[in-house]
Design a protein around this motif. Structure first.
Motif, PDB file in Angstrom:
ATOM      1  N   LEU A 158      36.847  42.329  35.056  1.00  0.00           N
ATOM      2  CA  LEU A 158      38.018  42.500  35.916  1.00  0.00           C
ATOM      3  C   LEU A 158      37.676  42.017  37.310  1.00  0.00           C
ATOM      4  CD1 LEU A 158      38.146  45.207  33.881  1.00  0.00           C
ATOM      5  CD2 LEU A 158      40.170  45.595  35.263  1.00  0.00           C
ATOM      6  N   LEU A 159      38.633  41.354  37.936  1.00  0.00           N
ATOM      7  CA  LEU A 159      38.537  40.991  39.344  1.00  0.00           C
ATOM      8  C   LEU A 159      39.600  41.773  40.096  1.00  0.00           C
ATOM      9  CD1 LEU A 159      38.096  37.115  39.105  1.00  0.00           C
ATOM     10  CD2 LEU A 159      36.356  38.764  39.778  1.00  0.00           C
ATOM     11  N   LEU A 160      39.205  42.418  41.192  1.00  0.00           N
ATOM     12  CA  LEU A 160      40.140  43.167  42.023  1.00  0.00           C
ATOM     13  C   LEU A 160      40.157  42.552  43.418  1.00  0.00           C
ATOM     14  CD1 LEU A 160      39.066  46.818  41.085  1.00  0.00           C
ATOM     15  CD2 LEU A 160      40.795  45.391  39.966  1.00  0.00           C
ATOM     16  N   PHE A 161      41.350  42.272  43.924  1.00  0.00           N
ATOM     17  CA  PHE A 161      41.511  41.661  45.239  1.00  0.00           C
ATOM     18  C   PHE A 161      42.302  42.591  46.144  1.00  0.00           C
ATOM     19  CE2 PHE A 161      41.230  38.268  42.105  1.00  0.00           C
ATOM     20  CZ  PHE A 161      40.253  37.442  42.639  1.00  0.00           C
ATOM     21  N   GLN A 162      42.045  42.498  47.431  1.00  0.00           N
ATOM     22  CA  GLN A 162      42.789  43.301  48.400  1.00  0.00           C
ATOM     23  C   GLN A 162      44.198  42.749  48.587  1.00  0.00           C
ATOM     24  OE1 GLN A 162      39.335  43.001  51.318  1.00  0.00           O
ATOM     25  NE2 GLN A 162      39.999  45.106  51.685  1.00  0.00           N
ATOM     26  N   VAL A 171      34.148  43.668  38.280  1.00  0.00           N
ATOM     27  CA  VAL A 171      33.879  44.811  37.408  1.00  0.00           C
ATOM     28  C   VAL A 171      33.522  44.289  36.020  1.00  0.00           C
ATOM     29  CG1 VAL A 171      34.759  46.980  36.486  1.00  0.00           C
ATOM     30  CG2 VAL A 171      35.564  46.153  38.709  1.00  0.00           C
ATOM     31  N   LYS A 172      32.310  44.549  35.589  1.00  0.00           N
ATOM     32  CA  LYS A 172      31.809  44.075  34.302  1.00  0.00           C
ATOM     33  C   LYS A 172      31.840  45.251  33.324  1.00  0.00           C
ATOM     34  CE  LYS A 172      28.432  43.072  37.012  1.00  0.00           C
ATOM     35  NZ  LYS A 172      29.152  43.033  38.315  1.00  0.00           N
ATOM     36  N   ARG A 188      30.216  50.386  32.776  1.00  0.00           N
ATOM     37  CA  ARG A 188      30.613  49.255  33.601  1.00  0.00           C
ATOM     38  C   ARG A 188      29.692  49.128  34.811  1.00  0.00           C
ATOM     39  NH1 ARG A 188      33.302  53.731  33.645  1.00  0.00           N
ATOM     40  NH2 ARG A 188      34.162  54.686  35.520  1.00  0.00           N
ATOM     41  N   VAL A 189      29.559  47.921  35.273  1.00  0.00           N
ATOM     42  CA  VAL A 189      28.777  47.631  36.473  1.00  0.00           C
ATOM     43  C   VAL A 189      29.715  46.990  37.485  1.00  0.00           C
ATOM     44  CG1 VAL A 189      26.851  46.347  37.456  1.00  0.00           C
ATOM     45  CG2 VAL A 189      26.634  47.348  35.173  1.00  0.00           C
ATOM     46  N   GLY A 194      47.665  47.838  46.381  1.00  0.00           N
ATOM     47  CA  GLY A 194      48.628  46.773  46.637  1.00  0.00           C
ATOM     48  C   GLY A 194      48.084  45.383  46.406  1.00  0.00           C
ATOM     49  N   GLY A 195      46.829  45.289  45.983  1.00  0.00           N
ATOM     50  CA  GLY A 195      46.214  43.990  45.740  1.00  0.00           C
ATOM     51  C   GLY A 195      46.480  43.470  44.335  1.00  0.00           C
ATOM     52  N   THR A 196      45.683  42.507  43.919  1.00  0.00           N
ATOM     53  CA  THR A 196      45.866  41.838  42.633  1.00  0.00           C
ATOM     54  C   THR A 196      44.699  42.139  41.709  1.00  0.00           C
ATOM     55  OG1 THR A 196      47.047  40.033  43.724  1.00  0.00           O
ATOM     56  CG2 THR A 196      46.210  39.590  41.508  1.00  0.00           C
ATOM     57  N   TYR A 197      44.992  42.274  40.407  1.00  0.00           N
ATOM     58  CA  TYR A 197      43.924  42.414  39.418  1.00  0.00           C
ATOM     59  C   TYR A 197      44.039  41.296  38.382  1.00  0.00           C
ATOM     60  CZ  TYR A 197      47.240  44.299  35.986  1.00  0.00           C
ATOM     61  OH  TYR A 197      48.284  44.452  35.113  1.00  0.00           O
ATOM     62  N   ILE A 198      42.908  40.911  37.826  1.00  0.00           N
ATOM     63  CA  ILE A 198      42.848  39.937  36.739  1.00  0.00           C
ATOM     64  C   ILE A 198      41.904  40.504  35.683  1.00  0.00           C
ATOM     65  CG2 ILE A 198      42.276  37.576  36.039  1.00  0.00           C
ATOM     66  CD1 ILE A 198      42.540  36.760  38.989  1.00  0.00           C
ATOM     67  N   ILE A 199      42.334  40.483  34.423  1.00  0.00           N
ATOM     68  CA  ILE A 199      41.499  40.933  33.303  1.00  0.00           C
ATOM     69  C   ILE A 199      41.166  39.729  32.435  1.00  0.00           C
ATOM     70  CG2 ILE A 199      41.333  42.433  31.276  1.00  0.00           C
ATOM     71  CD1 ILE A 199      43.497  44.191  32.535  1.00  0.00           C
ATOM     72  N   ILE A 200      39.874  39.477  32.231  1.00  0.00           N
ATOM     73  CA  ILE A 200      39.428  38.360  31.396  1.00  0.00           C
ATOM     74  C   ILE A 200      38.584  38.918  30.247  1.00  0.00           C
ATOM     75  CG2 ILE A 200      38.258  36.134  31.306  1.00  0.00           C
ATOM     76  CD1 ILE A 200      38.578  35.933  34.328  1.00  0.00           C
ATOM     77  N   TYR A 201      39.018  38.666  29.015  1.00  0.00           N
ATOM     78  CA  TYR A 201      38.328  39.164  27.823  1.00  0.00           C
ATOM     79  C   TYR A 201      37.414  38.088  27.244  1.00  0.00           C
ATOM     80  CZ  TYR A 201      37.614  40.306  22.895  1.00  0.00           C
ATOM     81  OH  TYR A 201      37.046  40.518  21.661  1.00  0.00           O
TER      82      TYR A 201
END
Length: 264
Positions: free
Chosen positions: A229-233, A194-195, A179-180, A125-132
């Motif tokens: 990637l950034l994952l938020f609660q 997430v790298k 990924r790390v 239910g959180g938010t994700y952001i993908i940065i290329y």
């Protein structure tokens, strides 16, 4: 048909021998001859580099270059989330109740990405952001928030392209690539950084083994193209005005702010 041909080509070319050959060349003295043309082709801003272009012994050393002090300004508002990298925001959205993200029309399992259902549970239910990050970008990774590093581990062995074609035609590249994963516990929430390694040279080199990170502090670097990637609660992140698909950001730019009480 196009997707099948793309996958076959990548499978055939992205083997250990091919990756080793490209890695070897990028670290060879001969690769130095290509640095200037690489910089010209990708329009690298040499004014912000910490070292003169003539001083790099290999293409790899140039690619993983440092910037001058002050070349990037980190937003130090205590609640802000700073972009961990220079790059392009490819997608952002909500992590579903099935613990999936939908990026470029494809579903990615957060449980598979993080290595288990227990790890994924907290981000439902959180938010994700993908940065290329394209080959033209600065490729060092910095902490998006200040906090304690509560988890750091790596998954996956091979890597496939993470650009738009890779996201469109690849098979779960964000969840299967090398990924790390680093989880950072701030005062309000836990954030997953997430790298994700990219095709051929999938190295993610961790440079910061400290147990506490300050926002903007260097954490790692990529060898060649890659994605973060950034994952938020749930309820822990409020996006800022900059959060629009295909917007270019620089390391330190405020992506939004953290809110709410600390979640476990």
């Amino acid at each position: 048909m196009k997707a099948a041909l793309y996958r076959v080509f990548i499978e055939l070319t992205n083997g250990p021998l091919t990756s080793a050959a490209i890695r070897g060349f990028a670290n060879s003295r001969m690769s130095r001859l290509f640095i200037k043309s690489y910089a010209a082709f990708y329009k690298i801003n040499q004014e912000e580099m910490a070292k003169d272009i003539q001083s790099f012994p290999t293409l790899h050393s140039f690619f993983t270059r440092h910037l001058k002090e002050g070349a990037r300004k980190v937003d130090h508002n205590p609640d802000s989330v700073a972009s961990p990298v220079d790059g392009i925001i490819e997608d952002t959205g909500t992590i579903t109740s099935e613990k999936e993200i939908i990026a470029k029309g494809k579903s990615y399992s957060i449980a598979e990405m993080l290595g288990g259902k227990a790890q994924a549970e907290k981000y439902e239910g959180g938010t994700y952001i993908i940065i290329y990050l394209s080959p033209s970008h600065y490729h060092r990774i910095h902490s998006p928030v200040s906090g304690k590093v509560i988890n750091c581990y790596s998954l996956g062995k091979r890597s496939f392209p993470v650009n738009r074609l890779g996201l469109k035609f690849g098979r779960s590249v964000l969840a299967k690539n090398h990924r790390v994963i680093t989880e950072i516990a701030s005062e309000k929430t836990t954030v997953a950084l997430v790298k994700v390694g990219a095709m051929f040279i999938n190295s993610v080199i961790v440079t910061n083994r400290n147990h506490e990170w300050e926002k903007g502090e260097e954490a790692a670097f990529f060898s060649f193209g890659s994605t973060v990637l950034l994952l938020f609660q749930k309820g822990a992140f409020v996006p800022g005005d900059i959060m629009k698909s295909s917007v270019e950001v620089r390391m330190g730019d405020p992506l939004g702010r953290l809110t709410g009480e600390k979640k476990h």
